[in-house]
Design an enzyme around this catalytic site. Structure first.
Site, PDB file in Angstrom:
ATOM      1  N   GLU A   1      39.790  78.777   6.404  1.00 60.37           N
ATOM      2  CA  GLU A   1      39.705  79.832   7.417  1.00 60.37           C
ATOM      3  C   GLU A   1      39.138  81.132   6.861  1.00 60.37           C
ATOM      4  OE1 GLU A   1      42.415  78.060   6.698  1.00 60.37           O
ATOM      5  OE2 GLU A   1      43.019  76.969   8.489  1.00 60.37           O
TER       6      GLU A   1
ATOM      7  N   HIS B   1      52.951  77.141  14.979  1.00 64.29           N
ATOM      8  CA  HIS B   1      51.878  76.820  15.928  1.00 64.29           C
ATOM      9  C   HIS B   1      52.196  77.338  17.331  1.00 64.29           C
ATOM     10  CE1 HIS B   1      50.907  73.951  12.730  1.00 64.29           C
ATOM     11  NE2 HIS B   1      49.741  73.725  13.288  1.00 64.29           N
TER      12      HIS B   1
END
Lengths: 322, 351
Positions: free
Chosen positions: B71, B140
């Site tokens: 990322e 999440h």
């Protein structure tokens, strides 16, 4: 390698238990009773077991999103695992973590992890503790080919080398990071070779062969315990199911999926080797198979019957004290 | 005009903008579909939830780019590309992963223009998934738009339905500043977020709130999924003669302060429903705004409905207790109307 018969049977039992655990979840997931995201370990069992059966409770592992197998191999209670997956109060994490965050610190399990690659620095921290406190323990991080490209994984390897920590980075290259092939995202196409550039022993093994993993990890473990620093192992593994349950795997052909089950099933391969090498009889292995089925069935029924956490306890354990 | 789910509306905005401007590229993990499908590009997954499906065959691998799970690296690449002539739409699969790419947003994208004396732009869009409700547990499920809202230089969008998502994403892509575009995962297929969406090109300006319902008794400010919970409560209250005005700011940065203040000045009561945080969240920002600029219009103390100050739990009954519920919103509204606890209990029991 002089593994005793009972050790070999124990290895088979652990692998078989993981397989049954995961296949059970795969079937039960369709009932809607298991909440959340599930990433199954089927096909990779030889790796977790050949590694973890050489460790004890003073050694730490850090796992990843595909963590059920690592936890079971390291000695997490099977029923506690199952209850956690069903979100129940008596699960290993009291229903707070679920599949992706399952942990049992008492068995040296620093948890599955929802963040790809996060286990590598965490386990390196456990190795630092072991070295600093002189516990004699080692630490192992399990991560996949996907995580092999994360910056903090590189950073952790470098620090483990710098400080000569008792650390083993175990890469399970199952060919796919989520939906994407390792041959596309690993620029050099060689995880072990790239890691070796950090200045530590790095080998590649066949992750479908229990014995090959056992031996390679044994060597790395010996070095770590002797204070000779970290190692990297890249195991070529196979993933039977999708990235998560529900992934239709359009990126893999039916032939490939059938072929890995036929030719690269680590459990089948171990079974054949044990019989061929006269280490176990078919009847002995069949008994283990049956016992694994019964154990998992009992755990599943217990999980279904168990109580959910009380919403009044929602805030518990956010802090030690506040 | 056809009805469209938010999932399709986002895909449609990407098609529209990529067709309009060749400099728009998509970059992120699995957004093309990695190995593609066994049927080739047509079959490629288009992200874990299929939001970018069909874009690879349409625009090609040079514009729909799969990355490693790295990322920090790919977000940095997107920032660099944005500063030098491309208009990247980078996808961060879950906003929870912002820790893995934070520097590139906080210290690079947000500050390049300012630090370079206004001589550069960074037309980056980061699309990302937020929100609880999927039993996806603590790593999440977060809605961290309040973090990004606190950073000068970033713009932040939190759409609540298909129409807004398409128009706001088009604006985001055409905007020369970096924009964080937060998509609540429960909204992709939510029936009440599925609304009529024009096929034609349109944009929705940032900093312009949407009045979900108009009302005169209480102002409710809510974003994303929370607007649907608030609207449900407002509809139920209307049947009891309580008139609730639900305002969806749509963007947290810039924020349509004027609409919020105007509404509170007219109703005299404010409830903020916010999934971001129990402390230092977006809701607190709105409450502070009203305390600062419309205090004397208030007829009752302001109420803030957020999750509790603990991580999102996995187990379904715990998660349901964590997410701001319609009941809590209704309770807050009735409190601003001066009902005591017994009267509120009675009113809710009757409902």
């Amino acid at each position: 390698m002089a593994l005793k018969k009972e050790e070999l049977l124990e290895a088979y039992r652990r692998m078989r238990t993981i397989r049954e655990f995961e296949e059970n979840i795969h079937r039960e997931n369709t009932t809607g009773e298991i909440p959340g995201f599930l990433h199954l370990y089927c096909g990779q069992e030889a790796n977790a077991v050949a590694v973890c059966m050489q460790l004890d409770d003073t050694d730490y592992i850090a796992s990843n999103h595909r963590g059920h197998g690592h936890c079971l191999a390291k000695g997490a209670d099977v029923k506690g695992m199952m209850l956690e997956l069903y979100g129940k109060e008596d699960g290993l994490c009291h229903g707070r973590g679920g599949s992706m965050h399952i942990a049992d610190v008492s068995r040296g399990i620093l948890g599955a992890n929802g963040i790809v690659g996060a286990g590598a620095p965490l386990a390196t921290g456990a190795a630092l503790t072991a070295k600093t406190l002189g516990t004699g323990g080692v630490a192992v991080s399990f991560q996949g080919d996907g995580a092999s490209n994360e910056g903090y994984v590189f950073e952790a390897i470098n620090m483990a080398v710098m400080w000569q920590l008792p650390m083993i980075f175990y890469f399970e290259n199952n060919g796919y990071g989520e939906f994407t092939g390792h041959d596309y995202v690993v620029g050099s196409k060689d995880i072990a070779g790239r890691a070796a550039a950090f200045g530590l022993p790095a080998v590649r093994v066949d992750g479908t062969d229990f014995f090959e993993v056992y031996e390679a990890f044994g060597e790395a473990l010996k070095r770590a315990r002797a204070g000779k620093g970290p190692s990297v192992i890249e195991a070529q593994a196979v993933r039977f199911y999708g990235h998560f349950e529900g992934d239709p795997q359009a990126y893999r052909s039916t032939e490939e999926l059938e072929s890995v089950r036929e030719h690269k099933d680590c459990l089948k391969i171990l079974r054949q080797k044990l019989i061929k090498g006269k280490k176990a009889t078919t009847a002995e292995l069949d008994t283990i198979d049956q016992e694994a089925v019964e154990l998992i069935n009992a755990c599943r029924e217990a999980a279904k019957a168990a109580a959910f956490p009380d919403p009044a306890t929602l805030m518990n354990n956010t802090y030690v004290s506040y | 005009m056809a009805e469209m789910a938010m999932r399709a509306a986002i895909n449609s905005a990407l098609v529209q903008e990529m067709t309009r401007d060749d400099r728009v590229i998509l970059i992120g993990t699995d957004i093309a579909g990695g190995q593609m499908g066994s049927g080739g590009q047509e079959d490629a997954a288009g992200g874990v939830l299929g939001i970018t499906k069909g874009l690879l065959p349409r625009f090609g691998a040079a514009r729909v780019i799969d990355t490693p799970i790295a990322e920090m690296g790919y977000m940095g690449v997107a920032v660099g590309a944005a500063a030098t002539g491309l208009r990247p739409v980078a996808e961060l699969m879950f906003m929870d992963f912002i820790g893995c790419c934070g520097d590139m947003l906080l210290n690079q994208a947000a500050k390049i223009r300012y630090m370079f004396g206004g001589k550069s732009t960074c037309p980056l869009v980061m699309r990302t998934m937020i929100g609880a409700g999927a039993n996806a547990a603590a790593q999440h499920s977060q809605s961290l738009y309040h973090w990004m809202t606190a950073v000068p230089g970033l713009k932040v969008v939190v759409p609540s339905n298909a129409y807004d998502a398409k128009g706001l994403l088009a604006t985001a892509i055409r905007d020369d500043d970096p924009v964080i575009f937060c998509e609540h995962k429960a909204l992709y297929d939510l029936p009440s977020a599925k609304v009529e969406v024009p096929e034609d090109d349109y944009t929705i300006p940032f900093g312009e709130a949407n009045y979900v319902t108009e009302g005169s008794d209480v102002t409710v400010v809510a974003l994303g999924l929370m607007t649907h919970i608030a609207a449900g409560v407002a509809a139920a209250m209307a049947g009891k003669g309580i008139s609730v005005e639900v305002i969806d700011p749509r963007t947290t940065s810039p924020l349509d302060e004027e609409s919020i203040l105007e509404s509170v000045e007219s109703t005299g009561r404010l409830v903020v429903v916010d999934e971001s945080a129990a402390r230092c969240g977006f809701g607190h920002d709105v409450v502070a705004l009203v305390a600062d600029k419309a205090f004397h219009s208030l007829k009752a103390p302001v109420k803030l409905v957020t999750p509790p100050h603990c991580p999102t739990p996995f187990s379904p009954p715990l998660e349901q207790a964590w997410i701001p519920s319609g009941e809590r919103v209704a309770r807050a509204i009735l409190e601003t109307l001066g009902l005591d606890r017994a009267a509120i209990d009675a009113a809710l029991a009757a409902a």
